[in-house]
Write a protein that holds these residues in place. Structure first.
Motif, PDB file in Angstrom:
ATOM      1  N   VAL A  17     -50.674  57.172  73.714  1.00  0.00           N
ATOM      2  CA  VAL A  17     -48.978  57.089  73.623  1.00  0.00           C
ATOM      3  C   VAL A  17     -49.225  55.913  72.898  1.00  0.00           C
ATOM      4  O   VAL A  17     -48.072  55.825  72.177  1.00  0.00           O
ATOM      5  CB  VAL A  17     -48.693  58.363  74.799  1.00  0.00           C
ATOM      6  CG1 VAL A  17     -47.071  58.297  74.211  1.00  0.00           C
ATOM      7  CG2 VAL A  17     -49.430  59.432  74.942  1.00  0.00           C
ATOM      8  N   LYS A  18     -48.985  55.288  73.587  1.00  0.00           N
ATOM      9  CA  LYS A  18     -48.346  53.936  73.786  1.00  0.00           C
ATOM     10  C   LYS A  18     -49.163  52.985  72.950  1.00  0.00           C
ATOM     11  O   LYS A  18     -48.376  52.376  72.582  1.00  0.00           O
ATOM     12  CB  LYS A  18     -48.623  53.106  75.341  1.00  0.00           C
ATOM     13  CG  LYS A  18     -48.409  51.293  75.516  1.00  0.00           C
ATOM     14  CD  LYS A  18     -48.613  50.482  76.657  1.00  0.00           C
ATOM     15  CE  LYS A  18     -47.891  49.143  77.063  1.00  0.00           C
ATOM     16  NZ  LYS A  18     -48.614  48.435  77.996  1.00  0.00           N
ATOM     17  N   LYS A  54     -51.631  58.094  78.106  1.00  0.00           N
ATOM     18  CA  LYS A  54     -50.768  56.899  78.838  1.00  0.00           C
ATOM     19  C   LYS A  54     -51.228  55.915  77.618  1.00  0.00           C
ATOM     20  O   LYS A  54     -50.551  55.745  77.212  1.00  0.00           O
ATOM     21  CB  LYS A  54     -49.944  56.856  80.050  1.00  0.00           C
ATOM     22  CG  LYS A  54     -49.258  55.498  79.842  1.00  0.00           C
ATOM     23  CD  LYS A  54     -49.033  55.259  81.375  1.00  0.00           C
ATOM     24  CE  LYS A  54     -47.977  54.430  81.758  1.00  0.00           C
ATOM     25  NZ  LYS A  54     -47.663  53.733  82.584  1.00  0.00           N
ATOM     26  N   HIS A  55     -52.471  55.424  77.619  1.00  0.00           N
ATOM     27  CA  HIS A  55     -52.731  54.220  76.492  1.00  0.00           C
ATOM     28  C   HIS A  55     -52.909  54.862  75.053  1.00  0.00           C
ATOM     29  O   HIS A  55     -52.296  54.075  74.096  1.00  0.00           O
ATOM     30  CB  HIS A  55     -54.379  53.846  77.078  1.00  0.00           C
ATOM     31  CG  HIS A  55     -55.265  54.403  76.881  1.00  0.00           C
ATOM     32  ND1 HIS A  55     -55.614  55.197  78.325  1.00  0.00           N
ATOM     33  CD2 HIS A  55     -56.223  54.508  75.879  1.00  0.00           C
ATOM     34  CE1 HIS A  55     -56.508  55.881  78.385  1.00  0.00           C
ATOM     35  NE2 HIS A  55     -57.517  55.620  76.374  1.00  0.00           N
TER      36      HIS A  55
END
Length: 451
Positions: free
Chosen positions: A233-234, A230-231
């Protein structure tokens, strides 16, 4: 801190291959048009019109690739091989899927998109064939852009230059074979041009993956290919989406300004086309230096050398402005002979040489703007330069173009004065932002998001 000489050499080592890559792309584009013109004027128009839509796919894929270059450069600077490898895998997976989705849309709705944009009926067949073939393989282009961004992030800009140059030469050879039909090869026209483009991109992408494996030691296990931490992609989208908004705003601005120029008259419109084509060769230099700045500053910040990043950017902008001024000066000296390549009209040549004279003011401002824009983006301070860009385009460039060009009757010169003022105002604001060092906090926030 590194000496100024070392910094300049490092910038030069990164920037000159990017410059050659940009130059080859532009020269190959001219060669494509020239060869296709010998087949059919309608074919040139159909491909040119389709390319306006296909260019949007490059811009959309850049949402990931801009973030890829910055993050990979930063992790290389921090000697964090694991994070650099993860970002590489996530970027390739994400843009591959995005390319597949865009390709599906283009294949299914090619004729509808062309019709909505007002393509004349006699061009529809060729344009649809071209868009379906090129668009259907968008995933290859998205992979090519992403892997080249990773390799540039590792500082290997020369290797990307070799591959892109080779791919473009293969494209030209393919175009020649399918347009002129030597050795009994069937003449396929627009379809052949599309096939040659896809084939050359495919070979180029394979070559880039080989470099990724051999020179960087990066392998992408299939079992991990479509995992998306997630981090990462963010962070990729946090950097990439605002930059894409910037590009969209610029394209819309140019549509409006082109309408203004059309109101001025045919001579102004034609002159703008020719001078914009010549200016594209001038802007290559500041564009290459801007990309070099992005890599250098990202690496400095990744290594936690904030003072070094600050000093380096302050030094680079002087180099970039001086180079832009010198290149613009050379083009001005030869402006009339260069314009005579396109036209014999004395009115267009006189107006065009005056516009190129304005680039002596415009291009140093653009270089100034680009260096600090990319420096702030490298630090993770992305939203501020994008906001300033949008405000500059729509509250400086467009209004001045209308007031001076249309209302006061200065014509095309008034329009280009708007460009000059916009670039310099933005450059000064971004330099003040860089000097404030607020970006250091943004860099820390981006680093904290990793953990």
């Amino acid at each position: 801190m590194e000496s100024k000489k070392a910094q300049t050499l490092t910038l030069f080592a990164l920037a000159w291959p990017i410059l050659i890559e940009i130059l080859m792309l532009r020269l190959m584009g001219i060669a494509d048009t020239f060869m296709l013109s010998h087949y059919s004027d309608n074919a040139v128009a159909a491909v040119g019109f389709s390319d306006q839509i296909l260019a949007m796919t490059v811009m959309l894929c850049s949402m990931v690739t801009i973030g890829t270059t910055i993050l990979v450069s930063r992790y290389v600077g921090a000697k964090d091989k694991h994070s650099a490898s993860e970002v590489t895998r996530v970027s390739i997976s994400l843009n591959f899927l995005f390319g597949l989705l865009l390709g599906l849309v283009l294949v299914l709705f090619a004729s509808d998109l062309l019709r909505i944009m007002g393509l004349p009926a006699e061009l529809m067949k060729d344009a649809t064939i071209y868009m379906v073939i090129i668009g259907g393989f968008t995933f290859i282009q998205s992979l090519m852009l992403t892997v080249s961004a990773v390799i540039k992030g590792h500082g290997l800009t020369k290797q990307v230059m070799y591959v892109m140059t080779g791919a473009n030469i293969l494209n030209i050879i393919g175009n020649y074979l399918f347009i002129f039909g030597p050795f009994g090869i069937p003449i396929l026209g627009v379809k052949g041009v599309a096939i040659a483009t896809v084939a050359s991109r495919f070979i180029g992408t394979i070559a880039l993956f080989v470099i990724l494996k051999k020179r960087i030691g990066e392998s992408i296990p299939l079992s991990k290919l479509f995992r998306f931490p997630k981090h990462h992609v963010k962070n990729l989208l946090k950097i990439g989406i605002p930059s894409s908004v910037d590009s969209i705003a610029w394209n819309l601005q140019m549509v409006v300004i082109t309408i203004f120029i059309a109101l001025i008259g045919t001579t102004a419109l034609t002159t703008n086309v020719y001078t914009t084509n010549l200016r594209a060769f001038i802007t290559m230099f500041s564009g290459a230096l801007g990309q070099g700045t992005l890599i250098l500053i990202s690496r400095k910040i990744g290594a936690r050398k904030m003072d070094g990043a600050y000093a380096q950017s302050m030094h680079i902008y002087k180099i970039a402005a001086l180079v832009a001024l010198c290149v613009a000066g050379i083009f001005f000296l030869f402006s009339k002979p260069l314009l005579k390549i396109f036209t014999n009209s004395p009115d267009i040549i006189l107006l065009g040489s005056t516009i190129i004279l304005l680039t002596l003011l415009l291009e140093p401002g653009r270089a100034f703007n680009l260096v600090f824009n990319n420096s702030l983006k490298a630090a993770g301070d992305v939203n501020f330069p994008v906001l300033i860009a949008i405000l500059g385009m729509w509250f400086i460039s467009v209004p001045i173009a209308y007031i001076l060009g249309i209302h006061l009757g200065w014509g095309l010169i008034g329009v280009w004065i708007g460009f000059v003022v916009d670039e310099w105002v933005r450059g000064i604001i971004l330099m003040r932002r860089w000097r404030s060092r607020i970006w250091e906090q943004k860099a820390e926030e981006l680093e904290a998001a990793k953990s």
